[in-house]
Motif scaffolding. Structure first.
Motif, PDB file in Angstrom:
ATOM      1  N   PRO A  78       0.790  -1.185   0.079  1.00 26.34           N
ATOM      2  CA  PRO A  78      -0.016  -0.108   0.052  1.00 26.34           C
ATOM      3  C   PRO A  78       0.879   1.276   0.134  1.00 26.34           C
ATOM      4  O   PRO A  78       1.863   1.244   0.417  1.00 26.34           O
ATOM      5  N   VAL A  79       0.209   2.196  -0.560  1.00 30.48           N
ATOM      6  CA  VAL A  79       1.167   3.619  -0.748  1.00 30.48           C
ATOM      7  C   VAL A  79       0.174   4.596   0.077  1.00 30.48           C
ATOM      8  O   VAL A  79      -0.800   4.552   0.263  1.00 30.48           O
ATOM      9  N   ILE A  80       1.060   5.814   0.090  1.00 32.41           N
ATOM     10  CA  ILE A  80       0.281   6.879   0.979  1.00 32.41           C
ATOM     11  C   ILE A  80      -0.944   7.413  -0.072  1.00 32.41           C
ATOM     12  O   ILE A  80      -0.514   7.515  -1.223  1.00 32.41           O
ATOM     13  N   ASP A  81      -1.967   7.715   0.644  1.00 27.99           N
ATOM     14  CA  ASP A  81      -3.086   8.234   0.035  1.00 27.99           C
ATOM     15  C   ASP A  81      -3.093   9.664   0.472  1.00 27.99           C
ATOM     16  O   ASP A  81      -2.320  10.245   1.359  1.00 27.99           O
ATOM     17  N   VAL A  82      -3.893  10.553  -0.348  1.00 30.63           N
ATOM     18  CA  VAL A  82      -3.701  12.104   0.186  1.00 30.63           C
ATOM     19  C   VAL A  82      -5.186  12.557   0.588  1.00 30.63           C
ATOM     20  O   VAL A  82      -6.273  12.185   0.324  1.00 30.63           O
ATOM     21  N   ASP A  83      -5.126  13.477   1.599  1.00 27.11           N
ATOM     22  CA  ASP A  83      -6.269  14.013   2.418  1.00 27.11           C
ATOM     23  C   ASP A  83      -6.155  15.382   2.058  1.00 27.11           C
ATOM     24  O   ASP A  83      -5.878  16.243   2.753  1.00 27.11           O
ATOM     25  N   GLY A  84      -6.928  15.710   0.697  1.00 26.64           N
ATOM     26  CA  GLY A  84      -6.895  17.099   0.263  1.00 26.64           C
ATOM     27  C   GLY A  84      -7.643  17.024  -1.064  1.00 26.64           C
ATOM     28  O   GLY A  84      -7.827  15.966  -1.617  1.00 26.64           O
ATOM     29  N   PRO A  85      -7.612  18.423  -1.540  1.00 25.17           N
ATOM     30  CA  PRO A  85      -8.508  18.700  -2.947  1.00 25.17           C
ATOM     31  C   PRO A  85      -7.570  18.470  -3.945  1.00 25.17           C
ATOM     32  O   PRO A  85      -8.003  18.888  -4.981  1.00 25.17           O
ATOM     33  N   ILE A  86      -6.492  17.727  -4.071  1.00 20.58           N
ATOM     34  CA  ILE A  86      -5.530  17.597  -5.282  1.00 20.58           C
ATOM     35  C   ILE A  86      -6.310  16.847  -6.271  1.00 20.58           C
ATOM     36  O   ILE A  86      -6.588  15.676  -5.816  1.00 20.58           O
ATOM     37  N   PRO A  87      -6.421  17.139  -7.385  1.00 19.09           N
ATOM     38  CA  PRO A  87      -7.124  16.230  -8.606  1.00 19.09           C
ATOM     39  C   PRO A  87      -6.411  15.031  -8.788  1.00 19.09           C
ATOM     40  O   PRO A  87      -5.108  15.016  -8.494  1.00 19.09           O
ATOM     41  N   ASP A  88      -7.113  13.999  -8.916  1.00 20.31           N
ATOM     42  CA  ASP A  88      -6.495  12.330  -9.251  1.00 20.31           C
ATOM     43  C   ASP A  88      -5.330  12.562 -10.280  1.00 20.31           C
ATOM     44  O   ASP A  88      -4.541  12.080 -10.323  1.00 20.31           O
ATOM     45  N   TYR A  89      -5.694  13.590 -11.424  1.00 21.04           N
ATOM     46  CA  TYR A  89      -4.644  13.345 -12.560  1.00 21.04           C
ATOM     47  C   TYR A  89      -3.411  14.056 -12.210  1.00 21.04           C
ATOM     48  O   TYR A  89      -2.418  13.604 -12.746  1.00 21.04           O
ATOM     49  N   VAL A  90      -3.387  14.968 -11.277  1.00 20.17           N
ATOM     50  CA  VAL A  90      -2.084  15.434 -10.815  1.00 20.17           C
ATOM     51  C   VAL A  90      -1.298  14.569  -9.921  1.00 20.17           C
ATOM     52  O   VAL A  90      -0.357  14.439  -9.795  1.00 20.17           O
ATOM     53  N   TRP A  91      -2.130  13.969  -8.957  1.00 23.54           N
ATOM     54  CA  TRP A  91      -1.521  13.245  -8.055  1.00 23.54           C
ATOM     55  C   TRP A  91      -1.034  11.870  -8.576  1.00 23.54           C
ATOM     56  O   TRP A  91       0.188  11.316  -8.205  1.00 23.54           O
ATOM     57  N   ALA A  92      -1.670  11.458  -9.569  1.00 25.01           N
ATOM     58  CA  ALA A  92      -1.309  10.141 -10.445  1.00 25.01           C
ATOM     59  C   ALA A  92       0.135  10.607 -11.263  1.00 25.01           C
ATOM     60  O   ALA A  92       0.827   9.402 -11.297  1.00 25.01           O
ATOM     61  N   ALA A  93       0.394  11.841 -11.318  1.00 24.40           N
ATOM     62  CA  ALA A  93       1.877  11.759 -11.823  1.00 24.40           C
ATOM     63  C   ALA A  93       2.926  11.577 -10.803  1.00 24.40           C
ATOM     64  O   ALA A  93       3.951  11.041 -10.930  1.00 24.40           O
ATOM     65  N   HIS A  94       2.349  11.604  -9.510  1.00 22.78           N
ATOM     66  CA  HIS A  94       3.301  11.627  -8.380  1.00 22.78           C
ATOM     67  C   HIS A  94       3.342   9.954  -8.083  1.00 22.78           C
ATOM     68  O   HIS A  94       4.238   9.232  -7.983  1.00 22.78           O
ATOM     69  N   THR A  95       2.012   9.597  -7.857  1.00 20.66           N
ATOM     70  CA  THR A  95       1.784   8.262  -7.345  1.00 20.66           C
ATOM     71  C   THR A  95       0.985   7.669  -8.421  1.00 20.66           C
ATOM     72  O   THR A  95      -0.333   7.886  -8.004  1.00 20.66           O
ATOM     73  N   PRO A  96       1.090   6.701  -9.153  1.00 32.10           N
ATOM     74  CA  PRO A  96       0.390   6.210 -10.176  1.00 32.10           C
ATOM     75  C   PRO A  96      -0.866   5.344  -9.467  1.00 32.10           C
ATOM     76  O   PRO A  96      -0.641   4.699  -8.284  1.00 32.10           O
ATOM     77  N   PHE A  97      -1.843   5.315 -10.278  1.00 32.86           N
ATOM     78  CA  PHE A  97      -3.066   4.424  -9.559  1.00 32.86           C
ATOM     79  C   PHE A  97      -2.735   2.913 -10.145  1.00 32.86           C
ATOM     80  O   PHE A  97      -3.441   1.976  -9.589  1.00 32.86           O
ATOM     81  N   THR A  98      -2.002   2.674 -10.957  1.00 30.56           N
ATOM     82  CA  THR A  98      -1.717   1.045 -11.273  1.00 30.56           C
ATOM     83  C   THR A  98      -0.397   1.004 -11.751  1.00 30.56           C
ATOM     84  O   THR A  98       0.279   2.068 -12.248  1.00 30.56           O
ATOM     85  N   THR A  99       0.065  -0.182 -11.762  1.00 30.52           N
ATOM     86  CA  THR A  99       1.508  -0.408 -12.105  1.00 30.52           C
ATOM     87  C   THR A  99       1.563  -0.385 -13.703  1.00 30.52           C
ATOM     88  O   THR A  99       0.593  -0.681 -14.565  1.00 30.52           O
ATOM     89  N   PRO A 100       2.985  -0.312 -14.250  1.00 31.12           N
ATOM     90  CA  PRO A 100       2.950  -0.495 -15.687  1.00 31.12           C
ATOM     91  C   PRO A 100       2.314  -1.745 -16.325  1.00 31.12           C
ATOM     92  O   PRO A 100       1.975  -1.647 -17.397  1.00 31.12           O
ATOM     93  N   ALA A 101       2.240  -2.810 -15.441  1.00 30.83           N
ATOM     94  CA  ALA A 101       1.457  -4.167 -15.871  1.00 30.83           C
ATOM     95  C   ALA A 101       0.150  -3.942 -15.702  1.00 30.83           C
ATOM     96  O   ALA A 101      -0.818  -4.966 -16.099  1.00 30.83           O
ATOM     97  N   GLY A 102      -0.535  -2.902 -15.188  1.00 30.75           N
ATOM     98  CA  GLY A 102      -1.907  -2.877 -14.928  1.00 30.75           C
ATOM     99  C   GLY A 102      -2.603  -3.248 -13.675  1.00 30.75           C
ATOM    100  O   GLY A 102      -3.562  -3.058 -13.479  1.00 30.75           O
ATOM    101  N   ARG A 103      -1.797  -3.796 -12.768  1.00 27.49           N
ATOM    102  CA  ARG A 103      -2.116  -3.948 -11.387  1.00 27.49           C
ATOM    103  C   ARG A 103      -2.510  -2.730 -10.586  1.00 27.49           C
ATOM    104  O   ARG A 103      -1.826  -1.510 -10.846  1.00 27.49           O
TER     105      ARG A 103
END
Length: 295
Positions: A190-215
């Protein structure tokens, strides 16, 4: 009395020489004589005693000089200040950066101060979990943010620098024995989640929602600040990509930082409210661009 006539009078009162006064003001000597005669006629008394050898102020001239000098200097100062303000050289500019990123743009800040010495720079910290809030609230005039930024009310300036990401893990984490990791490893913890209004697309550049293999990459403890993130990581329950500049500045005895071999670097650029663009904002962006180009 016109401002130019006041300037001629005060200069002659200082030089006590018609020729030097004309040369200093880049006018003819006849223009100086004409101006003084007009002032004396308007006032009704002599301002200077003239002989073939000397020029000196009369008591009336001394009195007028003393009263005009302060006012004239105030007028000039006012004109200079207004001109500087029109060029974006005065006022206060609030610049927002994340954590220690003000050090990364130190050259840009120095260049801006050199170009606009009458402007005061005030630095404010931007929380990664709320990158746009301070801009929209007017607490920050321009912020250095990682990309992408796709907000209709915000303008994005040129890319200025990059920040590689490293993986922060607890020193006793199963990955701690590795020399490096890959993004695919994020699918196992598990990775850090954010408690704030940052848009998902911005946070995904920092911490992606899936691995390169799609997991899917599981989200764990939600945090608001970097210190909260580091505490959660040190406890061993989560891992997280961290900007390398922050990692260098926030060395923690319970945390190990590992290079991410296939990790992307974050690009940073100045961002400001489109409706809040000012000459100061444009001047700062230009200074930052020039400093980045010369680096």
């Amino acid at each position: 009395m016109e401002l130019r006539d006041i300037e001629i009078f005060l200069t002659l009162a200082e030089e006590l020489h018609f020729g030097r006064t004309a040369e200093r003001l880049h006018v003819s000597q006849a223009r100086v004589s004409q101006s003084i005669k007009q002032q004396e006629r308007r006032i009704g008394g002599a301002l200077f005693e003239r002989t073939s050898r000397s020029v000196r102020l009369t008591p009336l001239g001394e009195q007028l000089r003393d009263r005009l000098s302060a006012g004239y200097n105030e007028i000039l100062a006012g004109i200079e200040e207004a001109t500087a303000a029109a060029r974006g050289q005065v006022g206060t500019l609030h610049v927002g950066t994340m954590d220690t990123h003000h050090q990364k743009i130190a050259t840009a800040l120095d260049l801006f101060r050199q170009r606009h010495p009458q402007c005061e720079l005030r630095m404010r910290e931007i929380l990664p979990t709320d990158p746009f809030g301070p801009l929209r609230a007017g607490r920050v005039d321009v912020a250095m943010l990682w990309l992408p930024v796709r907000e209709p009310d915000l303008t994005v300036g040129p890319k200025l620098y990059t920040e590689p990401l490293v993986l922060a893990i607890a020193s006793d984490h199963p990955l701690a024995g590795r020399e490096r990791v890959e993004l695919e490893d994020l699918g196992d913890y598990p990775v850090i989640d954010v408690d704030g209004p940052i848009p998902d697309y911005v946070w995904a550049a920092h911490t992606p929602f899936t691995t390169p293999a799609g997991r899917p990459i599981r989200r764990g403890t939600a945090v608001t600040t970097l210190n909260e993130a580091l505490s959660a990581i040190a406890d061993g329950g989560v891992v997280s990509p961290i900007g390398s500049y922050a990692a260098t500045a926030r060395l923690h005895p319970g945390i190990t930082f590992l290079p991410i071999t296939d990790g992307v670097a974050l690009w940073y650029a100045p961002v400001w409210r489109s409706a809040g663009e000012t000459t100061l904002v444009r001047a700062f962006v230009q200074a930052a661009t020039d400093a980045s180009r010369d680096a």
